[in-house]
Design a protein around this motif. Structure first.
Motif, PDB file in Angstrom:
ATOM      1  N   ASN A  51       0.812  -1.220   0.000  1.00 15.18           N
ATOM      2  CA  ASN A  51       0.000   0.000   0.000  1.00 15.18           C
ATOM      3  C   ASN A  51       0.846   1.271   0.000  1.00 15.18           C
ATOM      4  O   ASN A  51       0.302   2.373  -0.099  1.00 15.18           O
ATOM      5  N   LYS A  54       1.900   1.295  -4.260  1.00 13.40           N
ATOM      6  CA  LYS A  54       0.840   1.705  -5.196  1.00 13.40           C
ATOM      7  C   LYS A  54       0.795   3.225  -5.412  1.00 13.40           C
ATOM      8  O   LYS A  54       0.913   3.687  -6.557  1.00 13.40           O
ATOM      9  N   GLY A  97     -11.353   1.850  -7.214  1.00 14.89           N
ATOM     10  CA  GLY A  97     -10.225   0.934  -7.302  1.00 14.89           C
ATOM     11  C   GLY A  97      -9.251   1.043  -6.150  1.00 14.89           C
ATOM     12  O   GLY A  97      -8.776   0.027  -5.617  1.00 14.89           O
ATOM     13  N   SER A  98      -8.922   2.268  -5.743  1.00 15.35           N
ATOM     14  CA  SER A  98      -7.981   2.446  -4.643  1.00 15.35           C
ATOM     15  C   SER A  98      -8.554   1.925  -3.330  1.00 15.35           C
ATOM     16  O   SER A  98      -7.830   1.333  -2.510  1.00 15.35           O
ATOM     17  N   SER A 101      -8.406  -1.995  -3.474  1.00 17.62           N
ATOM     18  CA  SER A 101      -7.040  -2.501  -3.366  1.00 17.62           C
ATOM     19  C   SER A 101      -6.466  -2.313  -1.969  1.00 17.62           C
ATOM     20  O   SER A 101      -5.818  -3.204  -1.421  1.00 17.62           O
ATOM     21  N   HIS A 102      -6.679  -1.133  -1.392  1.00 16.50           N
ATOM     22  CA  HIS A 102      -6.180  -0.856  -0.050  1.00 16.50           C
ATOM     23  C   HIS A 102      -6.779  -1.828   0.964  1.00 16.50           C
ATOM     24  O   HIS A 102      -6.108  -2.255   1.917  1.00 16.50           O
ATOM     25  N   LEU A 105      -6.073  -5.985  -1.090  1.00 19.75           N
ATOM     26  CA  LEU A 105      -4.736  -6.365  -1.565  1.00 19.75           C
ATOM     27  C   LEU A 105      -3.666  -5.622  -0.756  1.00 19.75           C
ATOM     28  O   LEU A 105      -2.815  -4.934  -1.310  1.00 19.75           O
ATOM     29  N   TYR A 111      -0.747  -8.867  -3.838  1.00 21.68           N
ATOM     30  CA  TYR A 111      -0.676  -7.797  -4.842  1.00 21.68           C
ATOM     31  C   TYR A 111       0.163  -8.175  -6.059  1.00 21.68           C
ATOM     32  O   TYR A 111      -0.247  -7.960  -7.201  1.00 21.68           O
ATOM     33  N   ALA A 207      -6.276   0.033  -8.488  1.00 21.46           N
ATOM     34  CA  ALA A 207      -6.072  -1.166  -7.666  1.00 21.46           C
ATOM     35  C   ALA A 207      -4.649  -1.673  -7.790  1.00 21.46           C
ATOM     36  O   ALA A 207      -4.052  -2.155  -6.822  1.00 21.46           O
ATOM     37  N   LEU A 208      -4.074  -1.576  -8.989  1.00 22.33           N
ATOM     38  CA  LEU A 208      -2.695  -1.996  -9.207  1.00 22.33           C
ATOM     39  C   LEU A 208      -1.693  -0.957  -8.710  1.00 22.33           C
ATOM     40  O   LEU A 208      -0.549  -1.269  -8.436  1.00 22.33           O
ATOM     41  N   TYR A 250      -5.517   7.079  -1.573  1.00 21.68           N
ATOM     42  CA  TYR A 250      -4.627   6.186  -0.819  1.00 21.68           C
ATOM     43  C   TYR A 250      -4.109   6.884   0.436  1.00 21.68           C
ATOM     44  O   TYR A 250      -4.062   6.295   1.524  1.00 21.68           O
TER      45      TYR A 250
END
Length: 313
Positions: A51, A54, A97-98, A101-102, A105, A111, A207-208, A250
Protein backbone atom coordinates in the motif's frame (compact mmCIF):
# COMPACT_ATOMS: atom_id res chain seq x y z
CA UNK A 1 21.61 5.81 1.11
CA UNK A 2 18.99 4.80 3.68
CA UNK A 3 15.33 5.73 3.15
CA UNK A 4 13.66 5.22 6.53
CA UNK A 5 10.01 5.58 5.53
CA UNK A 6 10.29 3.01 2.73
CA UNK A 7 12.59 0.83 4.84
CA UNK A 8 15.21 0.36 2.10
CA UNK A 9 18.82 1.30 1.31
CA UNK A 10 19.37 2.30 -2.34
CA UNK A 11 22.05 4.10 -4.35
CA UNK A 12 20.52 7.46 -5.43
CA UNK A 13 22.22 7.15 -8.84
CA UNK A 14 20.29 3.94 -9.47
CA UNK A 15 17.07 5.68 -8.47
CA UNK A 16 17.67 8.44 -11.01
CA UNK A 17 18.80 6.17 -13.86
CA UNK A 18 15.88 3.77 -13.50
CA UNK A 19 13.48 6.71 -13.35
CA UNK A 20 14.92 8.21 -16.55
CA UNK A 21 14.06 4.91 -18.22
CA UNK A 22 10.56 4.96 -16.70
CA UNK A 23 9.89 8.52 -17.88
CA UNK A 24 11.23 7.84 -21.36
CA UNK A 25 9.15 4.69 -21.89
CA UNK A 26 6.00 6.22 -20.44
CA UNK A 27 6.16 9.47 -22.40
CA UNK A 28 7.09 7.59 -25.59
CA UNK A 29 4.35 4.96 -25.69
CA UNK A 30 1.91 6.48 -23.20
CA UNK A 31 1.99 3.31 -21.13
CA UNK A 32 4.04 1.00 -18.88
CA UNK A 33 5.38 3.85 -16.73
CA UNK A 34 3.47 2.70 -13.66
CA UNK A 35 4.35 -0.92 -14.29
CA UNK A 36 8.06 -0.12 -14.61
CA UNK A 37 7.81 2.04 -11.49
CA UNK A 38 6.31 -0.93 -9.68
CA UNK A 39 9.13 -3.20 -10.86
CA UNK A 40 11.62 -0.67 -9.53
CA UNK A 41 9.93 -0.25 -6.16
CA UNK A 42 9.22 -3.96 -5.63
CA UNK A 43 12.15 -5.80 -7.20
CA UNK A 44 15.03 -3.37 -7.71
CA UNK A 45 14.64 -1.18 -4.59
CA UNK A 46 12.95 -3.79 -2.36
CA UNK A 47 10.00 -1.95 -0.83
CA UNK A 48 7.83 -4.48 1.06
CA UNK A 49 4.70 -2.43 1.79
CA UNK A 50 2.19 -2.93 -1.06
CA UNK A 51 0.00 0.00 0.00
CA UNK A 52 3.07 2.25 -0.11
CA UNK A 53 4.20 0.99 -3.51
CA UNK A 54 0.84 1.71 -5.20
CA UNK A 55 0.61 5.50 -4.61
CA UNK A 56 4.37 5.95 -5.05
CA UNK A 57 4.10 4.32 -8.47
CA UNK A 58 1.34 6.74 -9.33
CA UNK A 59 3.30 9.77 -8.17
CA UNK A 60 5.80 8.97 -10.92
CA UNK A 61 3.07 8.42 -13.50
CA UNK A 62 1.72 11.81 -12.48
CA UNK A 63 4.99 13.60 -13.22
CA UNK A 64 5.36 12.40 -16.79
CA UNK A 65 1.97 13.73 -18.02
CA UNK A 66 2.73 17.14 -16.53
CA UNK A 67 5.93 17.30 -18.59
CA UNK A 68 4.99 15.50 -21.80
CA UNK A 69 1.31 16.44 -22.32
CA UNK A 70 2.07 20.14 -23.13
CA UNK A 71 4.67 19.01 -25.68
CA UNK A 72 2.18 16.70 -27.39
CA UNK A 73 -0.45 19.44 -27.28
CA UNK A 74 1.92 21.91 -28.91
CA UNK A 75 2.55 19.46 -31.75
CA UNK A 76 -1.18 18.67 -32.07
CA UNK A 77 -0.62 15.02 -31.21
CA UNK A 78 -3.22 14.94 -28.44
CA UNK A 79 -6.99 14.34 -28.75
CA UNK A 80 -8.17 16.58 -25.89
CA UNK A 81 -11.92 15.66 -25.83
CA UNK A 82 -11.06 11.94 -25.64
CA UNK A 83 -8.55 12.56 -22.84
CA UNK A 84 -11.08 14.62 -20.85
CA UNK A 85 -13.79 11.95 -21.23
CA UNK A 86 -11.34 9.29 -20.05
CA UNK A 87 -10.26 11.48 -17.14
CA UNK A 88 -13.79 12.21 -15.92
CA UNK A 89 -14.62 8.52 -15.92
CA UNK A 90 -11.28 7.92 -14.26
CA UNK A 91 -12.20 10.00 -11.20
CA UNK A 92 -15.02 7.62 -10.38
CA UNK A 93 -12.97 4.53 -11.14
CA UNK A 94 -9.92 5.70 -9.17
CA UNK A 95 -11.93 6.17 -5.98
CA UNK A 96 -13.44 2.70 -6.27
CA UNK A 97 -10.22 0.93 -7.30
CA UNK A 98 -7.98 2.45 -4.64
CA UNK A 99 -10.49 1.59 -1.91
CA UNK A 100 -10.80 -2.04 -3.04
CA UNK A 101 -7.04 -2.50 -3.37
CA UNK A 102 -6.18 -0.86 -0.05
CA UNK A 103 -8.72 -3.11 1.66
CA UNK A 104 -8.31 -6.44 -0.16
CA UNK A 105 -4.74 -6.36 -1.57
CA UNK A 106 -2.77 -5.00 1.40
CA UNK A 107 0.17 -7.43 1.23
CA UNK A 108 2.82 -8.00 -1.44
CA UNK A 109 1.92 -11.71 -1.61
CA UNK A 110 -1.58 -10.91 -2.86
CA UNK A 111 -0.68 -7.80 -4.84
CA UNK A 112 2.27 -9.04 -6.93
CA UNK A 113 0.60 -11.99 -8.74
CA UNK A 114 -2.43 -9.82 -9.51
CA UNK A 115 -0.08 -7.18 -10.90
CA UNK A 116 1.65 -9.77 -13.08
CA UNK A 117 -1.51 -11.49 -14.35
CA UNK A 118 -3.17 -8.29 -15.56
CA UNK A 119 0.05 -7.09 -17.16
CA UNK A 120 0.53 -10.33 -19.06
CA UNK A 121 -3.12 -10.36 -20.18
CA UNK A 122 -2.73 -6.95 -21.79
CA UNK A 123 0.56 -7.99 -23.42
CA UNK A 124 -1.11 -11.01 -25.02
CA UNK A 125 -3.89 -8.78 -26.35
CA UNK A 126 -1.41 -6.40 -27.97
CA UNK A 127 0.53 -9.28 -29.57
CA UNK A 128 -2.71 -10.65 -31.03
CA UNK A 129 -3.54 -7.26 -32.52
CA UNK A 130 -0.28 -7.34 -34.45
CA UNK A 131 -0.96 -10.65 -36.17
CA UNK A 132 -1.10 -10.44 -40.01
CA UNK A 133 -4.84 -11.24 -39.98
CA UNK A 134 -5.53 -8.06 -37.99
CA UNK A 135 -3.22 -5.66 -39.81
CA UNK A 136 -5.64 -4.82 -42.61
CA UNK A 137 -8.44 -3.80 -40.26
CA UNK A 138 -7.10 -0.28 -39.64
CA UNK A 139 -6.07 1.07 -43.04
CA UNK A 140 -6.74 4.70 -42.09
CA UNK A 141 -4.53 4.31 -39.02
CA UNK A 142 -1.69 2.90 -41.12
CA UNK A 143 -2.04 5.66 -43.69
CA UNK A 144 -1.98 8.35 -41.01
CA UNK A 145 1.11 6.84 -39.37
CA UNK A 146 2.91 6.61 -42.72
CA UNK A 147 1.94 10.13 -43.74
CA UNK A 148 3.10 11.52 -40.41
CA UNK A 149 6.43 9.66 -40.59
CA UNK A 150 7.06 10.90 -44.14
CA UNK A 151 6.18 14.47 -43.22
CA UNK A 152 8.51 14.40 -40.20
CA UNK A 153 11.38 13.29 -42.44
CA UNK A 154 10.55 15.99 -44.99
CA UNK A 155 10.32 18.79 -42.44
CA UNK A 156 13.48 17.62 -40.65
CA UNK A 157 15.43 17.63 -43.92
CA UNK A 158 14.20 21.16 -44.63
CA UNK A 159 14.85 22.37 -41.07
CA UNK A 160 11.15 23.21 -40.59
CA UNK A 161 10.04 20.90 -37.75
CA UNK A 162 8.14 23.84 -36.23
CA UNK A 163 5.54 23.28 -38.99
CA UNK A 164 4.73 19.80 -37.73
CA UNK A 165 1.61 21.01 -35.93
CA UNK A 166 -0.01 21.85 -39.30
CA UNK A 167 -0.56 18.14 -40.01
CA UNK A 168 -1.60 17.34 -36.43
CA UNK A 169 -5.02 16.89 -34.85
CA UNK A 170 -7.63 19.29 -36.26
CA UNK A 171 -11.22 19.04 -34.94
CA UNK A 172 -14.25 19.67 -37.16
CA UNK A 173 -16.80 18.71 -34.49
CA UNK A 174 -16.60 18.47 -30.68
CA UNK A 175 -19.26 17.13 -28.31
CA UNK A 176 -20.74 13.70 -27.67
CA UNK A 177 -19.95 12.91 -31.30
CA UNK A 178 -16.43 14.02 -32.27
CA UNK A 179 -14.63 14.21 -35.60
CA UNK A 180 -11.04 15.20 -36.35
CA UNK A 181 -8.31 14.81 -38.95
CA UNK A 182 -4.71 13.74 -38.43
CA UNK A 183 -2.12 13.58 -41.22
CA UNK A 184 -4.88 13.84 -43.80
CA UNK A 185 -7.04 11.01 -42.39
CA UNK A 186 -10.44 11.51 -40.70
CA UNK A 187 -11.36 9.86 -37.39
CA UNK A 188 -14.63 9.82 -35.41
CA UNK A 189 -15.53 8.73 -31.89
CA UNK A 190 -18.39 8.93 -29.39
CA UNK A 191 -17.34 10.50 -26.05
CA UNK A 192 -19.45 8.01 -24.08
CA UNK A 193 -17.06 5.18 -24.98
CA UNK A 194 -13.91 6.78 -23.47
CA UNK A 195 -15.92 7.89 -20.42
CA UNK A 196 -17.02 4.31 -19.66
CA UNK A 197 -13.55 3.00 -20.49
CA UNK A 198 -12.10 5.61 -18.11
CA UNK A 199 -14.15 4.21 -15.23
CA UNK A 200 -13.19 0.60 -15.92
CA UNK A 201 -9.52 1.32 -16.58
CA UNK A 202 -9.21 3.51 -13.47
CA UNK A 203 -10.71 0.84 -11.21
CA UNK A 204 -8.05 -1.62 -12.31
CA UNK A 205 -5.15 0.84 -12.55
CA UNK A 206 -5.86 2.33 -9.12
CA UNK A 207 -6.07 -1.17 -7.67
CA UNK A 208 -2.70 -2.00 -9.21
CA UNK A 209 -1.22 1.39 -8.28
CA UNK A 210 -0.28 2.31 -11.85
CA UNK A 211 -1.22 5.05 -14.31
CA UNK A 212 -3.41 2.96 -16.57
CA UNK A 213 -1.60 3.73 -19.80
CA UNK A 214 -1.03 0.02 -20.42
CA UNK A 215 -4.82 -0.32 -20.74
CA UNK A 216 -5.54 3.06 -22.33
CA UNK A 217 -3.11 2.53 -25.21
CA UNK A 218 -4.82 -0.66 -26.47
CA UNK A 219 -8.22 1.01 -26.03
CA UNK A 220 -7.28 4.15 -27.95
CA UNK A 221 -5.42 2.33 -30.72
CA UNK A 222 -7.71 -0.70 -31.16
CA UNK A 223 -11.18 0.30 -29.94
CA UNK A 224 -11.16 3.94 -31.09
CA UNK A 225 -8.73 3.34 -33.96
CA UNK A 226 -6.35 6.23 -33.19
CA UNK A 227 -2.84 6.22 -34.76
CA UNK A 228 -0.03 5.50 -32.29
CA UNK A 229 1.42 8.98 -32.88
CA UNK A 230 -1.57 10.55 -31.07
CA UNK A 231 -2.29 7.71 -28.66
CA UNK A 232 0.62 8.49 -26.32
CA UNK A 233 -0.31 12.13 -25.76
CA UNK A 234 -3.99 11.38 -25.28
CA UNK A 235 -3.19 8.63 -22.81
CA UNK A 236 -0.84 10.65 -20.58
CA UNK A 237 -3.27 13.56 -20.23
CA UNK A 238 -6.11 11.33 -19.02
CA UNK A 239 -3.74 9.55 -16.61
CA UNK A 240 -2.98 12.90 -14.98
CA UNK A 241 -6.53 13.17 -13.64
CA UNK A 242 -6.90 9.54 -12.66
CA UNK A 243 -3.56 9.20 -10.87
CA UNK A 244 -4.05 12.38 -8.83
CA UNK A 245 -7.43 11.12 -7.61
CA UNK A 246 -6.07 7.70 -6.68
CA UNK A 247 -3.02 9.06 -4.83
CA UNK A 248 -5.13 11.37 -2.69
CA UNK A 249 -7.49 8.52 -1.80
CA UNK A 250 -4.63 6.19 -0.82
CA UNK A 251 -3.19 8.90 1.45
CA UNK A 252 -6.65 9.54 2.92
CA UNK A 253 -6.87 5.83 3.79
CA UNK A 254 -3.52 5.90 5.59
CA UNK A 255 -0.85 5.01 3.01
CA UNK A 256 2.58 6.61 3.54
CA UNK A 257 4.95 8.02 0.91
CA UNK A 258 8.74 8.24 1.13
CA UNK A 259 9.22 11.76 -0.22
CA UNK A 260 13.02 11.61 0.00
CA UNK A 261 13.15 8.55 -2.26
CA UNK A 262 10.55 10.07 -4.57
CA UNK A 263 12.61 13.25 -4.94
CA UNK A 264 15.40 11.33 -6.70
CA UNK A 265 12.92 9.44 -8.86
CA UNK A 266 11.11 12.60 -9.90
CA UNK A 267 14.36 14.06 -11.27
CA UNK A 268 14.87 10.99 -13.45
CA UNK A 269 11.27 10.90 -14.67
CA UNK A 270 11.43 14.57 -15.66
CA UNK A 271 14.54 13.94 -17.76
CA UNK A 272 13.04 10.86 -19.39
CA UNK A 273 9.74 12.62 -20.05
CA UNK A 274 11.47 15.37 -22.00
CA UNK A 275 13.37 12.82 -24.08
CA UNK A 276 10.29 10.73 -24.94
CA UNK A 277 8.14 13.09 -27.07
CA UNK A 278 11.22 14.42 -28.88
CA UNK A 279 12.62 11.03 -29.89
CA UNK A 280 9.28 9.27 -30.52
CA UNK A 281 8.69 11.28 -33.72
CA UNK A 282 11.43 9.27 -35.39
CA UNK A 283 10.19 5.80 -34.36
CA UNK A 284 7.57 3.98 -36.45
CA UNK A 285 4.18 3.56 -34.78
CA UNK A 286 4.35 -0.24 -35.10
CA UNK A 287 7.74 -0.28 -33.36
CA UNK A 288 6.24 1.60 -30.41
CA UNK A 289 3.55 -1.05 -30.06
CA UNK A 290 6.03 -3.93 -30.29
CA UNK A 291 8.24 -2.31 -27.66
CA UNK A 292 5.28 -1.97 -25.30
CA UNK A 293 4.25 -5.61 -25.85
CA UNK A 294 7.77 -6.89 -25.11
CA UNK A 295 7.97 -4.93 -21.86
CA UNK A 296 4.58 -6.10 -20.62
CA UNK A 297 5.25 -9.74 -21.56
CA UNK A 298 8.53 -9.82 -19.66
CA UNK A 299 7.19 -8.13 -16.53
CA UNK A 300 3.90 -10.04 -16.42
CA UNK A 301 5.59 -13.42 -16.90
CA UNK A 302 8.22 -12.59 -14.30
CA UNK A 303 5.77 -11.81 -11.52
CA UNK A 304 3.57 -14.81 -12.23
CA UNK A 305 6.57 -17.16 -12.20
CA UNK A 306 7.76 -15.56 -8.96
CA UNK A 307 4.60 -16.89 -7.31
CA UNK A 308 5.93 -20.40 -7.99
CA UNK A 309 9.44 -19.56 -6.82
CA UNK A 310 10.91 -18.97 -10.31
CA UNK A 311 12.70 -15.63 -10.65
CA UNK A 312 13.52 -14.00 -13.99
CA UNK A 313 13.32 -10.35 -12.81
Amino acid sequence: MEFAVAGVTVNPVLLVLWSVFVGYVYSTVGAAGGILSGVGHITIFGIKNANMVKPMNQVLTLISPVISAPLYLKERRLVVPAAIALGLGGIVGALVGSYLSHTYLPSMDTYRPFFGAITLLIAVKIWLEMLPSNKDKQQSVKKANQAFEEKVKELKAAGRLNELKNIGVQFSHVGIQNEFTFAGETFKFNAVKPFIAGILVAILSAALGVGGGFLLVPFLSSMLGFPMFIVAGTSVLSVLITSATSIMNYIRMGSSLDFMLLSFEVVGVIIGSYLGPTLSKYIKGQYLKIFLAVILTYIGTGYILATFGIKII
